[in-house]
Scaffold this motif. Structure first.
Motif, PDB file in Angstrom:
ATOM      1  N   ASN A  67      -3.465  -4.372   7.048  1.00  0.00           N
ATOM      2  CA  ASN A  67      -2.536  -4.483   6.212  1.00  0.00           C
ATOM      3  C   ASN A  67      -2.732  -6.033   5.358  1.00  0.00           C
ATOM      4  OD1 ASN A  67      -0.044  -4.985   4.890  1.00  0.00           O
ATOM      5  ND2 ASN A  67       1.164  -4.121   6.571  1.00  0.00           N
ATOM      6  N   SER A  68      -3.720  -5.916   4.428  1.00  0.00           N
ATOM      7  CA  SER A  68      -3.961  -7.091   3.661  1.00  0.00           C
ATOM      8  C   SER A  68      -4.167  -6.693   2.359  1.00  0.00           C
ATOM      9  CB  SER A  68      -5.093  -7.960   4.246  1.00  0.00           C
ATOM     10  OG  SER A  68      -4.835  -8.364   5.559  1.00  0.00           O
ATOM     11  N   SER A  69      -4.114  -7.808   1.217  1.00  0.00           N
ATOM     12  CA  SER A  69      -4.575  -7.491  -0.098  1.00  0.00           C
ATOM     13  C   SER A  69      -5.624  -8.286  -0.383  1.00  0.00           C
ATOM     14  CB  SER A  69      -3.300  -8.044  -0.746  1.00  0.00           C
ATOM     15  OG  SER A  69      -2.261  -7.107  -0.749  1.00  0.00           O
ATOM     16  N   SER A  70      -6.218  -7.608  -1.442  1.00  0.00           N
ATOM     17  CA  SER A  70      -7.293  -8.260  -2.084  1.00  0.00           C
ATOM     18  C   SER A  70      -8.567  -8.585  -1.336  1.00  0.00           C
ATOM     19  CB  SER A  70      -7.039  -9.694  -2.783  1.00  0.00           C
ATOM     20  OG  SER A  70      -7.765 -10.297  -3.425  1.00  0.00           O
ATOM     21  N   GLU A  71      -8.912  -7.427  -0.557  1.00  0.00           N
ATOM     22  CA  GLU A  71     -10.141  -7.645   0.160  1.00  0.00           C
ATOM     23  C   GLU A  71     -11.277  -6.760  -0.182  1.00  0.00           C
ATOM     24  OE1 GLU A  71      -8.187  -6.141   4.014  1.00  0.00           O
ATOM     25  OE2 GLU A  71      -8.608  -8.223   4.925  1.00  0.00           O
ATOM     26  N   PHE A  73      -4.548   7.450  -5.892  1.00  0.00           N
ATOM     27  CA  PHE A  73      -3.550   7.984  -6.439  1.00  0.00           C
ATOM     28  C   PHE A  73      -3.351   8.953  -7.590  1.00  0.00           C
ATOM     29  CE2 PHE A  73       0.970   9.038  -6.450  1.00  0.00           C
ATOM     30  CZ  PHE A  73       1.672   8.732  -7.609  1.00  0.00           C
ATOM     31  N   ARG A 116      -4.893   3.703  -1.536  1.00  0.00           N
ATOM     32  CA  ARG A 116      -3.411   3.652  -1.776  1.00  0.00           C
ATOM     33  C   ARG A 116      -2.749   5.051  -1.297  1.00  0.00           C
ATOM     34  NH1 ARG A 116      -2.101   3.452  -8.063  1.00  0.00           N
ATOM     35  NH2 ARG A 116      -0.221   2.584  -7.112  1.00  0.00           N
ATOM     36  N   ASP A 150      -0.323   5.120   0.843  1.00  0.00           N
ATOM     37  CA  ASP A 150       1.122   5.000   1.122  1.00  0.00           C
ATOM     38  C   ASP A 150       1.835   5.720  -0.327  1.00  0.00           C
ATOM     39  OD1 ASP A 150       0.018   2.128   1.878  1.00  0.00           O
ATOM     40  OD2 ASP A 150       1.724   2.763   3.082  1.00  0.00           O
ATOM     41  N   MET A 151       1.263   5.894  -1.473  1.00  0.00           N
ATOM     42  CA  MET A 151       1.841   6.416  -2.627  1.00  0.00           C
ATOM     43  C   MET A 151       1.603   7.979  -2.275  1.00  0.00           C
ATOM     44  SD  MET A 151       2.853   4.313  -4.676  1.00  0.00           S
ATOM     45  CE  MET A 151       3.004   5.228  -6.192  1.00  0.00           C
ATOM     46  N   ARG A 157       1.641   9.570   0.722  1.00  0.00           N
ATOM     47  CA  ARG A 157       1.555   9.441   2.218  1.00  0.00           C
ATOM     48  C   ARG A 157       2.043  10.787   2.721  1.00  0.00           C
ATOM     49  NH1 ARG A 157       6.526   5.375   3.452  1.00  0.00           N
ATOM     50  NH2 ARG A 157       4.967   3.954   2.879  1.00  0.00           N
ATOM     51  N   LYS A 165      -0.772   0.879   4.441  1.00  0.00           N
ATOM     52  CA  LYS A 165      -0.166  -0.501   4.774  1.00  0.00           C
ATOM     53  C   LYS A 165       1.333  -0.126   5.384  1.00  0.00           C
ATOM     54  CE  LYS A 165      -2.274  -3.172   1.284  1.00  0.00           C
ATOM     55  NZ  LYS A 165      -2.602  -2.313   0.349  1.00  0.00           N
ATOM     56  N   THR A 166       2.017   0.881   4.976  1.00  0.00           N
ATOM     57  CA  THR A 166       3.480   0.979   5.548  1.00  0.00           C
ATOM     58  C   THR A 166       3.818   2.179   5.978  1.00  0.00           C
ATOM     59  OG1 THR A 166       4.237   1.294   3.125  1.00  0.00           O
ATOM     60  CG2 THR A 166       4.422  -0.982   4.239  1.00  0.00           C
ATOM     61  N   GLN A 213       3.169   5.286   8.827  1.00  0.00           N
ATOM     62  CA  GLN A 213       2.463   5.423  10.145  1.00  0.00           C
ATOM     63  C   GLN A 213       1.867   6.846  10.034  1.00  0.00           C
ATOM     64  OE1 GLN A 213       4.558   3.602  13.025  1.00  0.00           O
ATOM     65  NE2 GLN A 213       3.089   3.902  14.616  1.00  0.00           N
ATOM     66  N   SER A 260      -6.318  -7.113  -7.338  1.00  0.00           N
ATOM     67  CA  SER A 260      -5.649  -6.140  -6.366  1.00  0.00           C
ATOM     68  C   SER A 260      -4.326  -5.682  -6.525  1.00  0.00           C
ATOM     69  CB  SER A 260      -5.740  -6.866  -5.186  1.00  0.00           C
ATOM     70  OG  SER A 260      -4.925  -8.034  -5.002  1.00  0.00           O
ATOM     71  N   GLU A 290       2.755  -1.245  -1.106  1.00  0.00           N
ATOM     72  CA  GLU A 290       1.560  -1.177  -1.141  1.00  0.00           C
ATOM     73  C   GLU A 290       1.058  -2.439  -0.836  1.00  0.00           C
ATOM     74  OE1 GLU A 290      -0.734   1.728  -3.572  1.00  0.00           O
ATOM     75  OE2 GLU A 290       1.082   1.354  -4.809  1.00  0.00           O
ATOM     76  N   ASP A 301      -0.356 -10.674   3.514  1.00  0.00           N
ATOM     77  CA  ASP A 301      -0.630 -11.842   2.779  1.00  0.00           C
ATOM     78  C   ASP A 301       0.020 -12.254   1.564  1.00  0.00           C
ATOM     79  OD1 ASP A 301      -3.986 -10.962   1.800  1.00  0.00           O
ATOM     80  OD2 ASP A 301      -2.225  -9.705   2.040  1.00  0.00           O
TER      81      ASP A 301
END
Lengths: 125, 149
Positions: free
Chosen positions: A25-29, A52, A76, A78-79, A81, A102-103, A105, B69, B90, B94
């Protein structure tokens, strides 16, 4: 193990076992970057991806085809789901599904994976 | 002005018009190189602001803004479209933390049970309205999100 190292940037998928793998659950990886690269390689390698903006026009029978591909990335998620859950489970019995989620389950057994972006390669393990 | 944070599953969302697709919203954002734009591109993307169309990524390459991102795009949408309630589902933890630290306007809907905010050893001042309370401490807000929601 998939070998996409001949390309520039190289992609190293260091995952051997079929299953559903969730990114952290992180951004910009580099997840969306990986998604676009896998889409570009899909005509040439046994990989594909979905994001999406593509869900309306995608043929799920073609997308989730174990005879066609060994690795599928869902960006994406989550969009959208809850969609394609049966297809994901079925594909993951013999293939690798990488999911950016990310959000939500996922209602299935999932494993974790990491993604590491370098100047000349991208590693998933 | 404060960052208004709404919590899914806690706040009533009946009267809120929520925008979920930050990729789409970002297409309507003009980056003007303000301190916030530069900060988000620095702390989340590990890059540099160049102009409205391009940025310098962490490896020194000039990239189109479309490669920013999703989390950074959400942070930028929040700031540049303060009248829109932006869904943070989304946004990684961090980036959420950086939004709380540096964004003092706009409206964010967080998935309360699946979001996290990281505190810091040296607490920081923030400007967040949530559940009718004005938070001015990052660590206090982080504790609320992580333990009380």
């Amino acid at each position: 193990m998939l070998d996409l190292s001949k390309y520039t940037p190289a992609i190293e998928i260091k995952i051997d076992e079929p299953g559903v793998y969730l990114f952290p659950n992180s951004s910009s990886e580099g997840k969306t970057y990986l998604c676009s690269m896998l889409k570009e390689l899909s005509p040439y390698e046994r990989v594909d991806s979905l994001t999406f903006s593509e869900i309306v026009t995608t043929d799920t029978a073609v997308l989730f085809d174990n005879d066609r591909i060994d690795l599928l990335m869902l960006d994406r998620y989550d969009m959208y789901r809850g969609m394609f859950l049966d297809e994901i489970k079925r594909f993951a019995t013999a293939g690798i599904v990488l999911v950016d989620c990310k959000t939500y389950q996922m209602p299935m057994h999932v494993k974790s994976c990491g993604i590491y972006l370098y100047a000349d390669k991208l590693v998933v393990m | 002005m404060s960052l208004n944070v709404y919590l899914s599953g806690v706040d009533s969302l009946d009267n809120l018009s929520i925008e979920r697709d930050v990729e789409y919203l970002f297409k309507m954002v003009t980056l003007d190189g303000c301190e916030y734009d530069k900060k988000i591109l620095s702390v989340v993307e590990k890059g540099l602001y160049l102009d409205n169309l391009y940025f310098i990524d962490r490896f020194g390459s000039k990239l189109s803004r479309k490669y920013i991102s999703t989390g950074s795009k959400a942070a930028l949408v929040l700031y540049h479209m303060p009248d829109v309630v932006v869904w943070g589902g989304e946004v990684g933890c961090d980036a959420l933390t950086e939004i709380v630290k540096f964004c003092s306007r706009g409206a964010l809907l967080m998935e309360a049970s699946h979001s996290c905010i990281f505190g810091e050893v040296d607490d920081m001042a923030v400007d967040v309205m949530c559940q009718g309370k004005h938070y001015t401490s990052l660590n206090e807000f982080a504790e609320y999100i992580m333990e009380d929601v």
